[in-house]
Motif scaffolding. Structure first.
Motif, PDB file in Angstrom:
ATOM      1  N   VAL A 242       1.082  -0.870  -0.272  1.00  0.00           N
ATOM      2  CA  VAL A 242      -0.157  -0.195  -0.344  1.00  0.00           C
ATOM      3  C   VAL A 242       0.802   1.865   0.234  1.00  0.00           C
ATOM      4  O   VAL A 242       1.928   1.265  -0.035  1.00  0.00           O
ATOM      5  CB  VAL A 242      -1.195  -0.250   1.212  1.00  0.00           C
ATOM      6  CG1 VAL A 242      -2.037  -1.189   1.053  1.00  0.00           C
ATOM      7  CG2 VAL A 242      -0.194   0.491   2.631  1.00  0.00           C
ATOM      8  N   GLN A 243       0.738   2.365  -0.543  1.00  0.00           N
ATOM      9  CA  GLN A 243       1.029   3.989   0.110  1.00  0.00           C
ATOM     10  C   GLN A 243       0.879   4.396   1.506  1.00  0.00           C
ATOM     11  O   GLN A 243       0.703   3.654   2.431  1.00  0.00           O
ATOM     12  CB  GLN A 243       0.250   4.721  -0.790  1.00  0.00           C
ATOM     13  CG  GLN A 243       0.305   5.200  -2.320  1.00  0.00           C
ATOM     14  CD  GLN A 243      -1.212   5.702  -2.709  1.00  0.00           C
ATOM     15  OE1 GLN A 243      -1.132   7.135  -1.328  1.00  0.00           O
ATOM     16  NE2 GLN A 243      -1.192   6.049  -3.336  1.00  0.00           N
ATOM     17  N   GLU A 244       2.745   4.188   1.158  1.00  0.00           N
ATOM     18  CA  GLU A 244       3.411   4.843   2.827  1.00  0.00           C
ATOM     19  C   GLU A 244       1.879   5.924   3.406  1.00  0.00           C
ATOM     20  O   GLU A 244       1.377   5.923   3.520  1.00  0.00           O
ATOM     21  CB  GLU A 244       4.024   5.273   2.591  1.00  0.00           C
ATOM     22  CG  GLU A 244       4.986   5.508   4.523  1.00  0.00           C
ATOM     23  CD  GLU A 244       6.556   6.121   4.262  1.00  0.00           C
ATOM     24  OE1 GLU A 244       7.062   5.817   5.280  1.00  0.00           O
ATOM     25  OE2 GLU A 244       6.201   7.256   3.380  1.00  0.00           O
ATOM     26  N   GLY A 245       1.349   4.994   4.839  1.00  0.00           N
ATOM     27  CA  GLY A 245       0.446   6.063   5.938  1.00  0.00           C
ATOM     28  C   GLY A 245      -1.070   5.351   5.941  1.00  0.00           C
ATOM     29  O   GLY A 245      -1.589   5.611   6.340  1.00  0.00           O
ATOM     30  N   ASN A 246      -0.736   4.419   5.186  1.00  0.00           N
ATOM     31  CA  ASN A 246      -2.269   3.446   4.598  1.00  0.00           C
ATOM     32  C   ASN A 246      -2.370   2.027   4.638  1.00  0.00           C
ATOM     33  O   ASN A 246      -3.608   1.622   4.679  1.00  0.00           O
ATOM     34  CB  ASN A 246      -2.819   3.191   2.975  1.00  0.00           C
ATOM     35  CG  ASN A 246      -2.769   4.653   1.981  1.00  0.00           C
ATOM     36  OD1 ASN A 246      -3.001   5.466   3.083  1.00  0.00           O
ATOM     37  ND2 ASN A 246      -3.294   4.584   1.113  1.00  0.00           N
ATOM     38  N   GLU A 247      -1.104   1.756   5.671  1.00  0.00           N
ATOM     39  CA  GLU A 247      -1.235   0.437   6.302  1.00  0.00           C
ATOM     40  C   GLU A 247      -2.284   0.104   7.207  1.00  0.00           C
ATOM     41  O   GLU A 247      -2.882  -1.105   7.539  1.00  0.00           O
ATOM     42  CB  GLU A 247       0.145   0.140   7.114  1.00  0.00           C
ATOM     43  CG  GLU A 247       1.066   0.737   6.335  1.00  0.00           C
ATOM     44  CD  GLU A 247       1.465   1.965   6.700  1.00  0.00           C
ATOM     45  OE1 GLU A 247       2.865   1.926   6.785  1.00  0.00           O
ATOM     46  OE2 GLU A 247       1.309   3.333   6.471  1.00  0.00           O
TER      47      GLU A 247
END
Length: 280
Positions: A242-247
């Motif tokens: 995922v894009q960083e921060g969307n975990e």
């Protein structure tokens, strides 16, 4: 021996949609899973086994309020590009070393949301049927990307065909081959293309997903296979990116919960018979 090739499910840059609803990116705020309607969760994946595994989560995700839309790709690069550009909410087709290498080479900040399974890399026959029959100067095809290429070289070393610089390990390249007693020709090809060229070379090292997609019986056709209990099984675990921060996004957490279900584990074990090994 030539394995029958399945038709690759691929169309255009974003691939062929398995589930027919229009894709929406992670930036779409409509639908929370408990509001006016289901939120669409769009995931890029290779056709086998990733898209097939994702399909097993569809009903469970629907109960959680998410409509799953899977975009199918036939390579490893495009889904990461689409994820970075916000056209996907997640991608599911790669192991962590590949993801790290992609970030380094492309200046992206994609991260793992969690491990799902391991696909043993295998050595398969082509013009030569067995390792013992391999002649001097024989040609072996391996993946040309940095992580899978090193992994393939390590498998050849474990088979006793070459010896690598002990300091390189997962960073090894063909330049790190210290001993090559049979003067083997190591040909580097794009991973997805190798199953199509098995009869053009003596042996091939093929990623598990592409071997399955090409119709190989992993247990019976492979000459050598990575051990599912090895360090490689952890190092090369396939992850959801995922894009960083969307975990910790609720939709991504719901996806991982569904992927880690007993139903998905049973499907993997029954469908792939050791070619794909669940890590949960």
């Amino acid at each position: 021996m030539r394995a029958s090739l399945k038709k690759t499910l691929y169309a255009g840059v974003l691939g062929l949609t398995i589930f027919g609803l229009a894709a929406c990116s992670s930036g779409n705020d409509e639908g929370s899973g408990s509001g006016d309607g289901d939120e669409t969760l769009t995931v890029g994946a290779s056709s086998t086994p990733h898209a097939e595994i994702l399909e097993q989560t569809k009903d469970d995700l629907a109960e959680k309020g998410y409509e799953l839309d899977v975009e199918v790709f036939d390579d490893y690069v495009l889904p990461n590009q689409a994820l970075d550009e916000g056209d996907l909410d997640a991608s599911f087709h790669q192991h962590k070393p590949y993801l790290d290498n992609f970030n380094e080479e492309n200046g992206t900040d994609l991260v793992s949301a969690g491990e799902v399974h391991f696909e043993p890399l295998g050595l398969y026959p082509g013009k030569t049927e067995t390792v013992d029959d391999l002649q001097d100067g024989a040609e072996i095809a391996i993946p040309n990307d940095a992580t899978n290429g090193a992994r393939a070289l390590l498998l050849l070393e474990e088979t006793g065909l070459i010896k690598l610089d002990a300091d390189k390990e997962i960073e090894a390249t063909t330049n790190d081959i210290e001993e090559n007693p049979k003067d083997l020709e190591i040909t580097e090809l794009e991973a997805s293309q190798i199953p199509r060229t098995v009869q053009d070379v003596d042996l091939s090292v093929i990623n598990g997903n592409y071997a399955v997609d090409a119709g190989f019986d992993i247990a019976n056709d492979s000459l050598e296979l990575e051990d599912e209990n090895s360090e490689a099984a952890q190092t090369y675990a396939n992850v959801v990116a995922v894009q960083e921060g969307n975990e910790d996004d609720p939709a991504i957490e719901a996806l991982m919960e569904s992927l880690h279900s007993d139903d998905v584990k049973d499907f993997i074990n029954e469908e792939y018979q050791g070619a794909v090994v669940p890590l949960f």
